[in-house]
Design a protein around this motif. Structure first.
Motif, PDB file in Angstrom:
ATOM      1  N   ARG A 176     -47.994  28.153  34.772  1.00 27.91           N
ATOM      2  CA  ARG A 176     -48.026  27.006  33.883  1.00 27.91           C
ATOM      3  C   ARG A 176     -49.419  26.836  33.314  1.00 27.91           C
ATOM      4  NH1 ARG A 176     -44.980  22.367  34.304  1.00 27.91           N
ATOM      5  NH2 ARG A 176     -46.281  21.766  32.538  1.00 27.91           N
ATOM      6  N   ALA A 177     -49.504  26.363  32.083  1.00 29.93           N
ATOM      7  CA  ALA A 177     -50.790  26.033  31.473  1.00 29.93           C
ATOM      8  C   ALA A 177     -51.083  24.565  31.742  1.00 29.93           C
ATOM      9  CB  ALA A 177     -50.762  26.303  29.980  1.00 29.93           C
ATOM     10  N   ARG A 178     -52.269  24.282  32.302  1.00 34.18           N
ATOM     11  CA  ARG A 178     -52.621  22.908  32.634  1.00 34.18           C
ATOM     12  C   ARG A 178     -54.089  22.652  32.324  1.00 34.18           C
ATOM     13  NH1 ARG A 178     -50.904  20.741  38.251  1.00 34.18           N
ATOM     14  NH2 ARG A 178     -50.776  18.818  37.031  1.00 34.18           N
ATOM     15  N   HIS A 179     -54.403  21.401  32.100  1.00 33.67           N
ATOM     16  CA  HIS A 179     -55.785  20.994  31.861  1.00 33.67           C
ATOM     17  C   HIS A 179     -56.533  20.985  33.192  1.00 33.67           C
ATOM     18  CE1 HIS A 179     -59.247  18.648  30.562  1.00 33.67           C
ATOM     19  NE2 HIS A 179     -58.825  18.747  29.301  1.00 33.67           N
ATOM     20  N   PRO A 180     -57.795  21.430  33.230  1.00 34.56           N
ATOM     21  CA  PRO A 180     -58.535  21.442  34.499  1.00 34.56           C
ATOM     22  C   PRO A 180     -58.562  20.097  35.212  1.00 34.56           C
ATOM     23  CG  PRO A 180     -59.723  22.703  32.854  1.00 34.56           C
ATOM     24  CD  PRO A 180     -58.573  22.055  32.134  1.00 34.56           C
ATOM     25  N   VAL A 181     -58.691  19.007  34.466  1.00 35.41           N
ATOM     26  CA  VAL A 181     -58.789  17.702  35.112  1.00 35.41           C
ATOM     27  C   VAL A 181     -57.490  17.336  35.816  1.00 35.41           C
ATOM     28  CG1 VAL A 181     -58.011  16.174  33.238  1.00 35.41           C
ATOM     29  CG2 VAL A 181     -59.841  15.420  34.769  1.00 35.41           C
ATOM     30  N   GLU A 182     -56.363  17.917  35.392  1.00 32.35           N
ATOM     31  CA  GLU A 182     -55.095  17.667  36.083  1.00 32.35           C
ATOM     32  C   GLU A 182     -55.131  18.224  37.500  1.00 32.35           C
ATOM     33  OE1 GLU A 182     -51.235  17.765  33.684  1.00 32.35           O
ATOM     34  OE2 GLU A 182     -52.480  19.245  32.650  1.00 32.35           O
ATOM     35  N   LEU A 183     -55.794  19.355  37.687  1.00 35.35           N
ATOM     36  CA  LEU A 183     -55.862  19.958  39.014  1.00 35.35           C
ATOM     37  C   LEU A 183     -56.712  19.105  39.953  1.00 35.35           C
ATOM     38  CD1 LEU A 183     -56.272  23.706  37.978  1.00 35.35           C
ATOM     39  CD2 LEU A 183     -54.175  22.461  38.545  1.00 35.35           C
ATOM     40  N   LEU A 184     -57.845  18.611  39.457  1.00 31.86           N
ATOM     41  CA  LEU A 184     -58.660  17.716  40.267  1.00 31.86           C
ATOM     42  C   LEU A 184     -57.890  16.445  40.579  1.00 31.86           C
ATOM     43  CD1 LEU A 184     -61.460  17.225  41.554  1.00 31.86           C
ATOM     44  CD2 LEU A 184     -62.142  16.142  39.408  1.00 31.86           C
ATOM     45  N   ASP A 185     -57.146  15.955  39.636  1.00 33.93           N
ATOM     46  CA  ASP A 185     -56.324  14.761  39.821  1.00 33.93           C
ATOM     47  C   ASP A 185     -55.284  14.990  40.917  1.00 33.93           C
ATOM     48  OD1 ASP A 185     -55.326  12.117  38.997  1.00 33.93           O
ATOM     49  OD2 ASP A 185     -53.619  13.214  38.191  1.00 33.93           O
ATOM     50  N   ASP A 186     -54.642  16.158  40.918  1.00 29.76           N
ATOM     51  CA  ASP A 186     -53.669  16.489  41.958  1.00 29.76           C
ATOM     52  C   ASP A 186     -54.329  16.498  43.339  1.00 29.76           C
ATOM     53  OD1 ASP A 186     -51.633  16.729  40.132  1.00 29.76           O
ATOM     54  OD2 ASP A 186     -51.559  18.917  40.157  1.00 29.76           O
ATOM     55  N   ALA A 187     -55.538  17.058  43.405  1.00 27.09           N
ATOM     56  CA  ALA A 187     -56.241  17.130  44.683  1.00 27.09           C
ATOM     57  C   ALA A 187     -56.615  15.736  45.186  1.00 27.09           C
ATOM     58  CB  ALA A 187     -57.490  18.000  44.544  1.00 27.09           C
ATOM     59  N   TYR A 188     -57.080  14.867  44.285  1.00 26.33           N
ATOM     60  CA  TYR A 188     -57.405  13.502  44.674  1.00 26.33           C
ATOM     61  C   TYR A 188     -56.152  12.761  45.146  1.00 26.33           C
ATOM     62  CZ  TYR A 188     -62.135  13.724  42.666  1.00 26.33           C
ATOM     63  OH  TYR A 188     -63.447  14.030  42.391  1.00 26.33           O
ATOM     64  N   ARG A 189     -55.057  12.987  44.462  1.00 23.30           N
ATOM     65  CA  ARG A 189     -53.808  12.334  44.860  1.00 23.30           C
ATOM     66  C   ARG A 189     -53.391  12.776  46.256  1.00 23.30           C
ATOM     67  NH1 ARG A 189     -49.106  14.289  45.336  1.00 23.30           N
ATOM     68  NH2 ARG A 189     -49.730  16.180  44.238  1.00 23.30           N
ATOM     69  N   ALA A 190     -53.449  14.092  46.490  1.00 24.74           N
ATOM     70  CA  ALA A 190     -53.057  14.607  47.796  1.00 24.74           C
ATOM     71  C   ALA A 190     -53.997  14.121  48.890  1.00 24.74           C
ATOM     72  CB  ALA A 190     -53.059  16.141  47.766  1.00 24.74           C
ATOM     73  N   ALA A 191     -55.237  13.839  48.532  1.00 24.10           N
ATOM     74  CA  ALA A 191     -56.224  13.369  49.508  1.00 24.10           C
ATOM     75  C   ALA A 191     -56.119  11.879  49.766  1.00 24.10           C
ATOM     76  CB  ALA A 191     -57.628  13.709  49.012  1.00 24.10           C
ATOM     77  N   GLY A 192     -55.203  11.190  49.088  1.00 23.85           N
ATOM     78  CA  GLY A 192     -55.052   9.756  49.300  1.00 23.85           C
ATOM     79  C   GLY A 192     -56.112   8.924  48.625  1.00 23.85           C
ATOM     80  N   ARG A 193     -56.753   9.462  47.570  1.00 28.96           N
ATOM     81  CA  ARG A 193     -57.776   8.703  46.868  1.00 28.96           C
ATOM     82  C   ARG A 193     -57.187   7.608  45.975  1.00 28.96           C
ATOM     83  NH1 ARG A 193     -62.999  10.896  46.544  1.00 28.96           N
ATOM     84  NH2 ARG A 193     -63.359  12.046  48.473  1.00 28.96           N
ATOM     85  N   TYR A 194     -55.893   7.674  45.726  1.00 28.53           N
ATOM     86  CA  TYR A 194     -55.242   6.705  44.870  1.00 28.53           C
ATOM     87  C   TYR A 194     -54.358   5.792  45.712  1.00 28.53           C
ATOM     88  CZ  TYR A 194     -56.525  10.172  41.318  1.00 28.53           C
ATOM     89  OH  TYR A 194     -57.212  11.050  40.525  1.00 28.53           O
ATOM     90  N   GLU A 195     -54.069   4.642  45.165  1.00 31.28           N
ATOM     91  CA  GLU A 195     -53.207   3.684  45.865  1.00 31.28           C
ATOM     92  C   GLU A 195     -51.770   4.163  45.870  1.00 31.28           C
ATOM     93  OE1 GLU A 195     -53.828   0.180  43.588  1.00 31.28           O
ATOM     94  OE2 GLU A 195     -55.642  -0.383  44.662  1.00 31.28           O
ATOM     95  N   ASP A 232     -54.456   9.993  31.391  1.00 32.02           N
ATOM     96  CA  ASP A 232     -54.278   9.257  32.643  1.00 32.02           C
ATOM     97  C   ASP A 232     -55.040   9.937  33.779  1.00 32.02           C
ATOM     98  OD1 ASP A 232     -52.610   7.526  31.273  1.00 32.02           O
ATOM     99  OD2 ASP A 232     -50.766   8.502  31.947  1.00 32.02           O
ATOM    100  N   ALA A 233     -54.929  11.261  33.843  1.00 28.99           N
ATOM    101  CA  ALA A 233     -55.633  12.010  34.885  1.00 28.99           C
ATOM    102  C   ALA A 233     -57.140  11.901  34.702  1.00 28.99           C
ATOM    103  CB  ALA A 233     -55.195  13.477  34.864  1.00 28.99           C
ATOM    104  N   THR A 234     -57.584  11.922  33.463  1.00 30.06           N
ATOM    105  CA  THR A 234     -59.012  11.777  33.165  1.00 30.06           C
ATOM    106  C   THR A 234     -59.541  10.440  33.660  1.00 30.06           C
ATOM    107  OG1 THR A 234     -58.887  13.226  31.220  1.00 30.06           O
ATOM    108  CG2 THR A 234     -60.702  11.649  31.292  1.00 30.06           C
ATOM    109  N   ILE A 235     -58.808   9.387  33.368  1.00 32.06           N
ATOM    110  CA  ILE A 235     -59.235   8.049  33.789  1.00 32.06           C
ATOM    111  C   ILE A 235     -59.272   7.944  35.302  1.00 32.06           C
ATOM    112  CG2 ILE A 235     -58.570   5.607  33.804  1.00 32.06           C
ATOM    113  CD1 ILE A 235     -57.485   6.068  30.935  1.00 32.06           C
ATOM    114  N   ARG A 236     -58.227   8.443  35.974  1.00 31.44           N
ATOM    115  CA  ARG A 236     -58.186   8.345  37.435  1.00 31.44           C
ATOM    116  C   ARG A 236     -59.350   9.097  38.081  1.00 31.44           C
ATOM    117  NH1 ARG A 236     -52.474   8.743  36.549  1.00 31.44           N
ATOM    118  NH2 ARG A 236     -52.560  11.007  36.765  1.00 31.44           N
TER     119      ARG A 236
END
Length: 375
Positions: A356-375, A152-156
């Motif tokens: 926590r162990a996380r995938h790199p794309v999850e971190l970029l996804d979090d940043a985009y979410r916080a930046a309001g890039r998603y609806e 999901d994070a990859t797609i977003r």
């Protein structure tokens, strides 16, 4: 391995079997070999010869059956997710075989429930013409079963970067676990199905699992033929796509104030030679700080089924990494492979580390979410 191939060493020779069974297959020897020996390919062939003589270990057969068989794996993953949702897996995480298994499952838990989306225009798989930024996503077995939130994070993140993401029906397990275990014929059968499913188009095939990507890029070697060669040339790790497209950084005011230790998966760094692109992903996130960890490029001990077949040695390899991560005091350990995420995540829990162990794309996804890039 050459002696085995020439018939000078028997496939049942105890010293040979002991040595090759205990090789991680991390392929870390390949980039530094002045002769360019493709050790990983030789290891797969040698294990195939050994298995033809002695048979495949029961634990390996059982794991592959449970994790990769269509129909069976869906039920296994459903029960695993159900157990994960109870929270008991985190409670019972530890160093014993059972405790470590619980820790591995706990490490697959999403960071949070995602309640946002992006404008995603769906394109039929058999569209008459390709769009300049159309990609096909590979979902795999373990990634789809336990890490669908990473998909999901990859797609977003891809959509934000102006990619059109296409789903591909009929795809199956990539065959990497089979190839690493010496079951080359089984790996070939799965590879043929995937080549047929993804067709002969030109769209990149995006993969977010280092082990899957490494083998899929080598489908041409595994299968032979022009179509398989073209398939392999289309495969891209998600960090390759994002870094190569002039990745959009989050808008100002949407930083992630985190200390992150990047642990490059062996099959991304050594097998695929992808080193710089994940670093570009981290650099696109304001305030995120990469903390250096000595020996980060060394194997975590997961190595496909190695963590199940050789648990004692696997944990010994991991503990060295955990000692270094403790000193680095990272809040997140980022790595782009499901086995590594589970292995490191379980180790962090067993060692009492808060990271926590996380995938790199999850971190970029979090940043985009916080930046309001998603609806």
């Amino acid at each position: 391995m050459r002696g085995l191939e020439r018939g000078e060493i028997a496939a049942t020779d105890p010293a040979l079997v002991y040595h090759l069974d205990r090789c991680l297959g991390c392929r870390g020897c390949e980039p530094v070999c002045p002769s360019g020996v493709q050790y990983g390919h030789g290891l797969e062939a040698a294990r195939s010869r050994i298995n033809a003589e002695r048979g495949v270990p029961t634990m390996a057969r059982l794991a592959l059956w449970a994790l990769t068989t269509p129909g069976v794996s869906g039920v296994v993953y459903w029960f695993a997710r159900l157990l994960r949702a109870t929270g008991l897996v985190r409670l019972f995480a530890g160093w014993g075989r059972w405790g470590f298994a619980m820790g591995m499952l706990a490490a697959t838990r999403p960071q949070r429930r995602v309640a946002f989306g992006v404008r995603r225009r769906r394109i039929p798989f058999n569209a008459a013409r390709d769009t300049p930024h159309a990609v096909q996503i590979f979902r795999g077995c373990v990634m789809q079963g336990l890490f669908s939130h990473v998909h999901d994070a990859t797609i977003r993140t891809l959509v934000v970067n102006e990619y059109e993401v296409r789903e591909v029906p009929g795809q199956v397990c990539c065959g990497a676990l089979h190839a690493h275990a010496g079951l080359v014929d089984e790996a070939r059968a799965l590879a043929r199905i995937n080549v047929d499913a993804f067709g002969g188009g030109e769209e990149p095939i995006v993969v977010n699992s280092a082990g899957c990507g490494a083998l899929m890029k080598e489908y041409g070697r595994l299968l032979g033929g022009v179509l398989a060669e073209r398939f392999g040339a289309r495969v891209r790790d998600v960090t390759e796509l994002l870094a190569g497209s002039g990745m959009k950084g989050p808008v100002a005011g949407a930083p992630l104030d985190l200390h992150v230790a990047y642990d490059p998966p062996c099959h991304l760094l050594h097998a695929q030679g992808v080193a710089v692109q994940p670093l570009k992903l981290f650099a696109a996130i304001p305030l995120l700080e990469l903390v250096p960890v000595p020996g980060a490029a060394e194997c975590c001990g997961s190595a496909g089924l190695f963590t199940l077949l050789e648990p004692e040695m696997s944990r010994d390899v991991l503990k060295t990494k955990l000692d270094r991560l403790r000193e680095a005091a990272a809040q997140v350990v980022a790595t782009g492979n499901p086995g590594c995420l589970m292995q490191i995540g379980a180790g962090l829990a067993a060692a009492g580390l808060a990271a926590r162990a996380r995938h790199p794309v999850e971190l970029l996804d979090d940043a985009y979410r916080a930046a309001g890039r998603y609806e």
